[in-house]
Design a protein around this motif. Structure first.
Motif, short mmCIF file in Angstrom:
data_model
loop_
_atom_site.label_atom_id
_atom_site.label_comp_id
_atom_site.label_asym_id
_atom_site.label_seq_id
_atom_site.Cartn_x
_atom_site.Cartn_y
_atom_site.Cartn_z
N CYS A 267 -25.71 7.16 -26.38
CA CYS A 267 -25.18 6.84 -25.04
C CYS A 267 -25.14 5.33 -24.79
O CYS A 267 -26.15 4.65 -24.92
CB CYS A 267 -26.03 7.55 -23.98
N CYS A 270 -27.27 4.35 -21.29
CA CYS A 270 -28.73 4.26 -21.24
C CYS A 270 -29.30 3.83 -22.59
O CYS A 270 -30.53 3.77 -22.77
CB CYS A 270 -29.33 5.60 -20.84
N GLY A 274 -31.59 8.40 -22.20
CA GLY A 274 -31.32 9.61 -21.41
C GLY A 274 -30.91 9.24 -20.00
O GLY A 274 -31.65 8.53 -19.31
N CYS A 275 -29.72 9.69 -19.59
CA CYS A 275 -29.24 9.39 -18.23
C CYS A 275 -28.28 10.49 -17.79
O CYS A 275 -28.09 11.46 -18.52
CB CYS A 275 -28.56 8.01 -18.20
N CYS A 278 -25.21 11.13 -20.22
CA CYS A 278 -25.49 11.87 -21.47
C CYS A 278 -26.30 13.13 -21.19
O CYS A 278 -26.81 13.77 -22.11
CB CYS A 278 -26.18 10.98 -22.48
#
Ligand SMILES: [Zn+2]
Length: 344
Positions: A267, A270, A274-275, A278
């Motif tokens: 991604c 981020c 992890g955001c 994604c």
């Protein structure tokens, strides 16, 4: 009153009349009134017949003089009226150069065109050439020669707009690959990309549209391996989403490639932590790829023991949406200028 006196009076009157005339229509009327066949001077000429013979030449001469003078008044008035008309026209057409000009807004390329061109530049830099093909396509090229015979259940993955039993709006740009394979059997290696519009019977929503844009790449040569494909994918991912990107390949299924992979890129929002973009995984699926299925090579007349190939296909809209954080695919089609201008 004798005739001579009368003529002087006519002359003075005419002088005043022509001096006051303001329109060219009026001017012509006055000319007729004084100098015309039934005009004032003509009446005096007809009076001449009553004069004694010896006076006739003198009187004739006098009328002629008057006529010339009135003609002079007429010409002066004509010049004056024409000049006034020109001045009036000029003043009406005057341009105030101090007023601000009208703004001409320059258009710009649509975001989809920009993304296509960006991808084309990357692929051309890697030695690919750009191919195009018809959007109304034979079922033979769109499905059958891509290892999707009429009964194949995978056809359901691409619900189609059929024109006749054998003719449809292409559901992917892959038929351009078939056409290229058929045309270039003696001209290897093949190294092409085919961008273009494709059509599927999808209901339009945030992420689906019945018309969208694809780009596919095809390489066929004596030696073409999955690791070549992986290197190409990594290059594309980094050029499009940043030099720090990683990719991962997950096994997948497409009828026209074997083995097939889904390609995820780490991604770019981020950096893999992890955001929302994604969905917390750190990875985003960007495209599908694989080694060209032997059945596809054989259908086009290639000996699959001698030749190998790999192919990839991506949705341009998906790449644009990911790269620019667009939340509704329909924004790419509705031509709202406020949206389009953001990508100038
Ligand atoms: Zn993320």
């Amino acid at each position: 009153m004798n005739l001579e006196k009368k003529l002087i009076e006519v002359l003075n009157q005419a002088k005043e009349v022509f001096h006051k005339v303001e329109s060219s229509q009026d001017l012509q009327d006055k000319k007729a009134e004084y100098l015309g066949k039934k005009g004032v001077l003509s009446t005096y000429l007809s009076d001449m017949k009553d004069l004694p013979v010896e006076e006739k030449p003198k009187f004739g001469q006098a009328i002629n003089d008057i006529k010339n003078q009135i003609n002079g008044f007429f010409e002066d008035a004509k010049t004056r009226i024409e000049k006034a008309a020109v001045m009036k026209k000029l003043s009406l057409e005057a341009i105030d150069v101090t007023l601000p000009g009208k703004e001409i807004r320059l258009g710009s390329k649509h975001l989809l065109s920009q993304v296509i061109e960006e991808l084309e530049d990357i692929f051309v830099g890697l030695g690919y050439t750009v191919k195009e093909g018809p959007e109304v396509e034979l079922d033979l090229y769109n499905f059958e020669m891509l290892n999707l015979p009429k009964s194949h259940p995978a056809r359901d993955m691409q619900d189609s707009f059929y024109i006749t039993e054998e003719l449809l709006l292409r559901t992917h740009t892959s038929p351009v690959q078939v056409r290229t394979l058929l045309e270039n059997i003696d001209k290897l290696p093949i190294k092409i990309i085919c961008p273009g519009k494709v059509y599927r019977r999808d209901d339009d929503d945030l992420t689906h549209s019945h018309q969208f844009t694809q780009i596919e790449a095809l390489v066929v040569d004596h030696h073409a391996s999955l690791s070549d494909l992986k290197g190409t994918l990594l290059t594309i991912a980094r050029k499009m989403f940043g030099e720090d990107r990683q990719i991962r390949l997950r096994p997948s299924y497409f009828p026209f490639t074997e083995p097939s992979v889904e390609v995820d890129v780490s991604c770019h929002k981020c950096n893999g932590v992890g955001c929302s973009m994604c969905k917390g995984s750190g990875w985003i699926e960007i495209l599908g790829a694989g080694m060209v299925n032997n059945a596809v090579l054989e259908a086009a007349g290639y000996d699959s023991n001698v030749y190998q190939g790999y192919a990839l296909g991506a949705g341009i809209e998906r790449i644009a949406i990911l790269k620019y954080g667009i939340d509704d695919i329909r924004a790419l089609y509705t031509n709202d200028l406020r949206f389009n201008r953001q990508f100038k």
